[in-house]
Design an enzyme around this catalytic site. Structure first.
Site, mmCIF file in Angstrom:
data_model
loop_
_atom_site.group_PDB
_atom_site.id
_atom_site.type_symbol
_atom_site.label_atom_id
_atom_site.label_comp_id
_atom_site.label_asym_id
_atom_site.label_seq_id
_atom_site.Cartn_x
_atom_site.Cartn_y
_atom_site.Cartn_z
ATOM 1 N N TYR A 272 23.830 23.081 -16.344
ATOM 2 C CA TYR A 272 23.166 23.541 -15.123
ATOM 3 C C TYR A 272 22.163 24.656 -15.441
ATOM 4 C CZ TYR A 272 22.773 25.148 -10.244
ATOM 5 O OH TYR A 272 22.311 25.508 -8.987
ATOM 6 N N ASN A 301 23.554 32.845 -4.589
ATOM 7 C CA ASN A 301 24.648 32.195 -3.840
ATOM 8 C C ASN A 301 24.378 32.129 -2.338
ATOM 9 O OD1 ASN A 301 25.612 33.382 -6.401
ATOM 10 N ND2 ASN A 301 27.518 32.356 -5.833
ATOM 11 N N ARG A 313 33.256 26.071 -4.508
ATOM 12 C CA ARG A 313 32.533 27.348 -4.493
ATOM 13 C C ARG A 313 33.395 28.378 -3.765
ATOM 14 N NH1 ARG A 313 26.189 25.645 -3.477
ATOM 15 N NH2 ARG A 313 26.936 23.708 -2.550
ATOM 16 N N TYR A 331 39.774 34.239 -8.754
ATOM 17 C CA TYR A 331 39.770 33.966 -10.199
ATOM 18 C C TYR A 331 39.583 35.270 -10.973
ATOM 19 C CZ TYR A 331 38.922 29.062 -8.838
ATOM 20 O OH TYR A 331 39.009 27.814 -8.279
ATOM 21 N N GLY A 334 39.044 39.451 -9.996
ATOM 22 C CA GLY A 334 38.388 39.498 -8.678
ATOM 23 C C GLY A 334 37.342 40.605 -8.579
ATOM 24 N N ARG A 338 29.111 38.869 -6.543
ATOM 25 C CA ARG A 338 28.070 37.920 -6.135
ATOM 26 C C ARG A 338 27.411 38.488 -4.878
ATOM 27 N NH1 ARG A 338 29.540 36.172 -10.372
ATOM 28 N NH2 ARG A 338 29.860 34.008 -10.999
ATOM 29 N N LYS A 401 28.393 39.904 -12.940
ATOM 30 C CA LYS A 401 27.789 40.435 -11.702
ATOM 31 C C LYS A 401 26.456 39.771 -11.429
ATOM 32 C CE LYS A 401 27.081 44.719 -14.273
ATOM 33 N NZ LYS A 401 27.046 46.149 -14.209
HETATM 34 P P1 NAD Z 1 24.311 20.149 -2.716
HETATM 35 O O1 NAD Z 1 25.169 19.622 -3.804
HETATM 36 O O2 NAD Z 1 24.897 20.295 -1.361
HETATM 37 O O3 NAD Z 1 22.991 19.281 -2.586
HETATM 38 C C1 NAD Z 1 22.394 18.628 -3.640
HETATM 39 C C2 NAD Z 1 21.891 17.291 -3.148
HETATM 40 O O4 NAD Z 1 21.241 16.607 -4.223
HETATM 41 C C3 NAD Z 1 23.013 16.381 -2.670
HETATM 42 O O5 NAD Z 1 22.650 15.774 -1.455
HETATM 43 C C4 NAD Z 1 23.144 15.346 -3.781
HETATM 44 O O6 NAD Z 1 23.655 14.113 -3.339
HETATM 45 C C5 NAD Z 1 21.720 15.267 -4.268
HETATM 46 N N1 NAD Z 1 21.596 14.816 -5.658
HETATM 47 C C6 NAD Z 1 22.264 15.252 -6.739
HETATM 48 N N2 NAD Z 1 21.860 14.593 -7.837
HETATM 49 C C7 NAD Z 1 20.902 13.724 -7.445
HETATM 50 C C8 NAD Z 1 20.101 12.759 -8.104
HETATM 51 N N3 NAD Z 1 20.225 12.555 -9.418
HETATM 52 N N4 NAD Z 1 19.225 12.033 -7.385
HETATM 53 C C9 NAD Z 1 19.107 12.224 -6.051
HETATM 54 N N5 NAD Z 1 19.838 13.111 -5.379
HETATM 55 C C10 NAD Z 1 20.726 13.861 -6.055
HETATM 56 O O7 NAD Z 1 23.743 21.547 -3.230
HETATM 57 P P2 NAD Z 1 22.933 22.669 -2.445
HETATM 58 O O8 NAD Z 1 23.781 23.866 -2.378
HETATM 59 O O9 NAD Z 1 22.365 22.121 -1.212
HETATM 60 O O10 NAD Z 1 21.791 22.967 -3.498
HETATM 61 C C11 NAD Z 1 20.507 22.440 -3.347
HETATM 62 C C12 NAD Z 1 19.637 22.956 -4.474
HETATM 63 O O11 NAD Z 1 19.583 24.385 -4.457
HETATM 64 C C13 NAD Z 1 20.126 22.560 -5.854
HETATM 65 O O12 NAD Z 1 19.018 22.230 -6.654
HETATM 66 C C14 NAD Z 1 20.764 23.801 -6.380
HETATM 67 O O13 NAD Z 1 20.709 23.878 -7.784
HETATM 68 C C15 NAD Z 1 19.939 24.888 -5.722
HETATM 69 N N6 NAD Z 1 20.723 26.116 -5.584
HETATM 70 C C16 NAD Z 1 21.674 26.231 -4.623
HETATM 71 C C17 NAD Z 1 22.416 27.387 -4.547
HETATM 72 C C18 NAD Z 1 23.474 27.550 -3.496
HETATM 73 O O14 NAD Z 1 24.162 28.559 -3.510
HETATM 74 N N7 NAD Z 1 23.639 26.648 -2.581
HETATM 75 C C19 NAD Z 1 22.200 28.429 -5.442
HETATM 76 C C20 NAD Z 1 21.236 28.257 -6.423
HETATM 77 C C21 NAD Z 1 20.489 27.119 -6.480
HETATM 78 N N1 UDP Z 2 35.767 32.177 -7.504
HETATM 79 C C1 UDP Z 2 36.988 32.641 -7.089
HETATM 80 N N2 UDP Z 2 37.799 31.782 -6.425
HETATM 81 C C2 UDP Z 2 37.450 30.508 -6.143
HETATM 82 C C3 UDP Z 2 36.196 30.045 -6.560
HETATM 83 C C4 UDP Z 2 35.388 30.902 -7.253
HETATM 84 O O1 UDP Z 2 37.342 33.796 -7.305
HETATM 85 O O2 UDP Z 2 38.257 29.817 -5.517
HETATM 86 C C5 UDP Z 2 34.839 33.094 -8.184
HETATM 87 C C6 UDP Z 2 34.236 32.571 -9.472
HETATM 88 O O3 UDP Z 2 35.053 32.904 -10.557
HETATM 89 C C7 UDP Z 2 32.914 33.317 -9.500
HETATM 90 C C8 UDP Z 2 32.561 33.538 -8.052
HETATM 91 O O4 UDP Z 2 33.746 33.292 -7.327
HETATM 92 O O5 UDP Z 2 33.067 34.546 -10.126
HETATM 93 C C9 UDP Z 2 31.476 32.629 -7.538
HETATM 94 O O6 UDP Z 2 31.804 31.305 -7.874
HETATM 95 P P1 UDP Z 2 31.040 30.051 -7.247
HETATM 96 O O7 UDP Z 2 31.683 28.864 -7.866
HETATM 97 O O8 UDP Z 2 31.051 30.128 -5.794
HETATM 98 O O9 UDP Z 2 29.537 30.228 -7.692
HETATM 99 P P2 UDP Z 2 28.799 30.691 -9.017
HETATM 100 O O10 UDP Z 2 28.104 31.919 -8.625
HETATM 101 O O11 UDP Z 2 29.804 30.940 -10.080
HETATM 102 O O12 UDP Z 2 27.900 29.570 -9.335
#
Ligand code: NAD
Ligand code: UDP
Ligand code: UDP
Length: 458
Positions: A272, A301, A313, A331, A334, A338, A401
Site C-alpha cells: 500500500y 485517516n 480500521r 492494539y 494504545g 492518529r 504517530k
Molecule cells: P474503500 O475500500 O471504501 O474504497 C475503495 C473502492 O475502490 C472500493 O469501492 C473498491 O471496490 C474499489 N476498488 C478497489 N480495487 C479496485 C480495482 N482494482 N478496480 C476498481 N475498483 C477497485 O476505501 P476508501 O476509504 O473509500 O478509500 C478511497 C481512496 O482514498 C483509496 O485510494 C485510499 O487509498 C484513499 N485513502 C483513504 C483513507 C481513509 O482513511 N479512508 C486514507 C488515505 C487514503
Molecule cells: N487499531 C487499534 N484497534 C483496532 C484497529 C486498529 O488499536 O481494532 C490501531 C492500529 O494499531 C493503528 C491505529 O489504530 O495504530 C489506526 O489503524 P487503522 O487500521 O484504522 O489505520 P492506519 O492508520 O493504520 O492505516
C-alpha cells in the site's frame, strides 16, 4: 435566301460584339469592375449568388464537422467543453491511435484537449456540466464524493470492481440519467471520454489491502498507470487519492508535504505505502512528461457513514464493538496516535483541489490528534460509557504517530476541516446502528439532525 441568312448571321455577330465589347487585350482602368457588376445585376443573378451563400452557410452551421475537416471553420470552434465521445473513440477502437493523438493540442491553461473531427455536444448534455469518472466510487469516500458531484449537476461515471465497495452506496442514483455505474477493474485498460478523473480505486483499510498484497500493488501501479493513460488520451484532469502512509512511520511530526517519509519497502504494509508512492511518481511523470494536469491529495485517516463495518480500521472496529457490547480492541499500548477527519471535510478538500490550480501534493486531514486510548474514550462517551477495552498485540510496522500539517491546503486551497471528532462520530454511529440492528427509527431521527448540522456552508 442563303445570302439574306448569312447577312443576318453577320449582323448578329456584330451586335453581340458591340454589346459585350470584348477585347482580348487587358483593359486599362476600372472598366472591368463596371462590366462585372453589370453582369451580376443582369437577369437577377445577384439573388442567385445571395441564395447560394445562404444555403452554403446553413449547411456548414448544421454540419460543423465539415467545417473542421475542410478547414472552413476555426479549429477552436469545435473544441467540446464536455469532452468528446464518438469520433475519437471510433478512431481509437479502430487502432488509429497515432492519428487520434495528432488531434491533441494545447488548450490554454487547461492543458491538453482533444479536437475531434465531427465532435458535437451530445443532445441533453448541459453546456458547462462536466463528465467525471470516479474510480472506486462505490466505496466509502468515493460514494460521498459522487453524492456531491451529482448534487452539483455533473455527469458521473463510477468505475468499481466491488472489492470493498458496494452498489448500495450509490444505488440512490440509479435511474438518474447523469449517473452511470461500470463494473470494471482498473488494472485493465479502460476507454472513456471525460473531463476529470478522481482516482480512488484501491482498498484503504490495512486488513483489506493486506488480504491480497500483490493485487493491491497492481491496483496502485497498473491501475494508476491505466487511468493516467486515459487522462492523457482524452486531456482530462486527474486527481490521485494518495495517503499519509507515504510518510511511513514518520520521523517528523507533524508531517508536512516536503517530508519524504520513513517507509519500509519490504514490509507487510509496503504493498500500500510503496504502491501509493509509486502512484504519486507516475502522476508526476505524466504531468512533467505528457503535460497531464494532475492533482495529488495525501489523505489522513477518515471516518464517517458507509465505512465497511468489518474493515478492521480502528474507528469502525471501536464503533461496531461498542454497539455490539463487545470490548474495544486496542492494539499495542494504545499510545500510538492518529488524526481523524470526517468524510464531508475530505470531499470538500478533494473537490477544491481538483477544481483549483495547484498540483500538490496536499495533506488533507484533521490535525486533531488522538491516542487510540483517547479515541476509545470518545467512543465510550458517544455510545456507551460502560464499554470495555481489551488490549491486543499490535500489527507489524504500525506507525507510531501521525498528524497532518495542513498549512499548504489552508493557504492555497482555502480549505480546512470543520467537523471535530466529537461532532462527526455520532453521524457514523447512527449509520452503523442502522446497518447492524436495522434500528431505522432512531437512526433516521439522528440522521436528520446530523445532516442538518454537517451541511457545509461554502
Ligand atoms: P474503500 O475500500 O471504501 O474504497 C475503495 C473502492 O475502490 C472500493 O469501492 C473498491 O471496490 C474499489 N476498488 C478497489 N480495487 C479496485 C480495482 N482494482 N478496480 C476498481 N475498483 C477497485 O476505501 P476508501 O476509504 O473509500 O478509500 C478511497 C481512496 O482514498 C483509496 O485510494 C485510499 O487509498 C484513499 N485513502 C483513504 C483513507 C481513509 O482513511 N479512508 C486514507 C488515505 C487514503
Ligand atoms: N487499531 C487499534 N484497534 C483496532 C484497529 C486498529 O488499536 O481494532 C490501531 C492500529 O494499531 C493503528 C491505529 O489504530 O495504530 C489506526 O489503524 P487503522 O487500521 O484504522 O489505520 P492506519 O492508520 O493504520 O492505516
Ligand atoms: N490506457 C487506458 N485507456 C486509455 C488510454 C490508455 O486504459 O484511454 C492505458 C493503456 O492500456 C496503457 C496505459 O493506459 O497501458 C498507459 O497509456 P499510455 O498511452 O500512457 O502508454 P503506452 O500505451 O504508450 O505505454
Amino acid at each position: 435566301m442563303a445570302a439574306v441568312s448569312s447577312m443576318n448571321h453577320r449582323r448578329h455577330e456584330e451586335s453581340a460584339r458591340e454589346s459585350s465589347s470584348y477585347d482580348a487585350k487587358p483593359e486599362k482602368g476600372w472598366g472591368w469592375v463596371r462590366r462585372s457588376v453589370k453582369c451580376v445585376l443582369h437577369e437577377q443573378r445577384l439573388w442567385c449568388v445571395v441564395l447560394g451563400v445562404l444555403l452554403t452557410s446553413a449547411f456548414f452551421v448544421l454540419q460543423p464537422s465539415y467545417g473542421f475537416q475542410y478547414g472552413f471553420l476555426k479549429k477552436e470552434a469545435v473544441v467540446s467543453d464536455v469532452g468528446v465521445e464518438g469520433a475519437y473513440s471510433r478512431a481509437y477502437d479502430l487502432g488509429h491511435r497515432r492519428a487520434s493523438e495528432e488531434m491533441v493540442m494545447p488548450y490554454g491553461k487547461q492543458g491538453m484537449r482533444i479536437i475531434s473531427p465531427g465532435a458535437k455536444v451530445p443532445l441533453g448534455l448541459k453546456k458547462g456540466a462536466k463528465r467525471i469518472v470516479v474510480t472506486g466510487g462505490a466505496g466509502f469516500v468515493g460514494s460521498h464524493l459522487v453524492d456531491r458531484l451529482m448534487e452539483r449537476g455533473d455527469n458521473v461515471i463510477v468505475v468499481d470492481n466491488f472489492f470493498t465497495g458496494k452498489k448500495e452506496n450509490v444505488m440512490h442514483h440509479f435511474g438518474n440519467p447523469r449517473f452511470e455505474l461500470i463494473r470494471h477493474d482498473v488494472v485493465e485498460p479502460l476507454l472513456l471520454e471525460v473531463d476529470q478523473i478522481y482516482h480512488l480505486a484501491c482498498p484503504a483499510s490495512p486488513v483489506h489491502y493486506k488480504f491480497n498484497p500483490v493485487k493491491t500493488i497492481k491496483t496502485n501501479v497498473v491501475g494508476t498507470l491505466n487511468m493516467l493513460g486515459l487522462a492523457k488520451r482524452v486531456g482530462a484532469r486527474f486527481l490521485l487519492t494518495s495517503t499519509s502512509e507515504v510518510y511511513g512511520d514518520p520521523l517528523q511530526h507533524p508531517q508536512n508535504e516536503s517530508y519524504w517519509g520513513n517507509v519500509n519497502p519490504i514490509g507487510v504494509r509496503s504493498c500500500y505505502d510503496e504502491g501509493k508512492r509509486t502512484a504519486e511518481t507516475l502522476a508526476m511523470d505524466y504531468h512533467r512528461g505528457a503535460k497531464v494536469e494532475v492533482r495529488i491529495a495525501r489523505i489522513f485517516n477518515t471516518y464517517g457513514p458507509r465505512m465497511c463495518i468489518d474493515d478492521g480500521r480502528v474507528v469502525s472496529n471501536f464503533v461496531a464493538q461498542a454497539l455490539r457490547k463487545e470490548p474495544m480492541t486496542v492494539y499495542g499500548d494504545g499510545k500510538q496516535t492518529r488524526s481523524f477527519q470526517y468524510v464531508s471535510d475530505l470531499v470538500e478538500g478533494l473537490m477544491r483541489l481538483m477544481d483549483g490550480e495547484h498540483v500538490g501534493p496536499f495533506n488533507l486531514g484533521n490535525p486533531g490528534e488522538f491516542t487510540m486510548l483517547e479515541l476509545a474514550e470518545v467512543v465510550k462517551e458517544v455510545i456507551d460509557p460502560a464499554a470495555k477495552i481489551v488490549f491486543k498485540e499490535n500489527t507489524q510496522d504500525d506507525p507510531h504517530k501521525r498528524k497532518p500539517d495542513i498549512t499548504k491546503a489552508k493557504d492555497l486551497l482555502g480549505w480546512e476541516p470543520k467537523i471535530p471528532l466529537r461532532q462527526g462520530l455520532p453521524f457514523m454511529v447512527t449509520d452503523f446502528r442502522k446497518r447492524i440492528f436495522g434500528d431505522s427509527k432512531e437512526a433516521l431521527r439522528e440522521d436528520e439532525m446530523g445532516n442538518a448540522r454537517i451541511t457545509q456552508s461554502d
